[in-house]
Design an enzyme around this catalytic site. Structure first.
Site: not given
Length: 242
Positions: A59, A204
């Site tokens: 993400d 991430h």
């Protein structure tokens, strides 16, 4: 009526308010846990999976760290899914293009990544999502169908917007907490405990520590005979509109 009953001691306030309190707890938990599917159906793992395949997802990119992630994935012959923020695509379009060129799937993670997305009017949320779609279309010539809500938070308004845009909502069942934990060992061990056939892992592509953890993870998956595939391949759903 409830106040009258409580005042007359027929029913205590506790028992009158308890159902409301329970509903509130459920609603808050359901909004904050994307895998609950409380507001909208969410795909967070492949249920009943027996084949040793998992999906690694990232993400908040693209960022300069994304290129390091791509290098590692290539080295271990692994594929992943990147949920990209529209404003980040504007900053690093060449990284997005490289991600696509290397055969990874790109999904929508909104344009603004706002903490207030749940409060946006539905039309504003739709605009936020479709703007990011437009950037991905620009570089892939395909409309993305995979969406991950920022922070994993949903709401009735977000759910309504997604029904209008037609995206699949993708969650996870293995949360690394790499965005809030500095200790790489803790991050890796948390992921390691959750690995199972059909798992979707949340990472991430925004920091060197995650790059370091990713290398350990890919080595572990290789040793245990797992294959890292894209979310759409794992769940057997389309990643882009035909």
């Amino acid at each position: 009526m409830l106040a009258v009953l409580a005042a007359s001691s027929v029913v205590s306030w506790f028992w009158l308010l308890l159902p409301c309190f329970i509903w509130l707890v459920i609603a808050v938990a359901g909004s904050g846990l994307v895998q609950s599917g409380y507001h909208i159906k969410t795909l967070y793992k492949k249920k009943g999976a027996t084949v040793k395949e998992i999906a690694i997802t990232f993400d908040d990119g693209p960022t300069p760290e994304t290129e390091k992630v791509l290098e590692l994935l290539s080295r271990y012959n692994a594929k992943a899914t990147f949920f990209c923020i529209g404003s980040q695509i504007e900053k690093y379009p060449e990284v997005l293009q490289k991600t696509l060129n290397e055969g990874h799937t790109v999904g929508n993670h909104t344009y603004s990544h706002s903490t207030k997305l749940s409060l946006f009017p539905v039309n504003k949320t739709v605009e936020d999502i479709t703007l990011t779609d437009s950037f991905i279309i620009k570089y892939s010539n395909k409309k993305p169908l995979l969406f991950r809500p920022p922070f994993g938070v949903t709401s009735p308004r977000i759910a309504k917007a997604l029904r209008l845009t037609g995206h699949y909502v993708i969650g996870w069942n293995v949360r690394s907490l790499d965005a809030v934990t500095e200790d790489e060992t803790k991050i890796f061990n948390r992921i390691k405990r959750g690995i199972a056939p059909g798992s979707i892992i949340l990472l991430h592509d925004t920091s060197q520590k995650t790059v370091n953890v990713l290398e350990q993870l890919l080595l572990l998956l290789q040793q245990q005979g797992y294959k890292a595939v894209t979310v759409d391949a794992l769940l057997d759903i389309p990643a882009y509109e035909k």
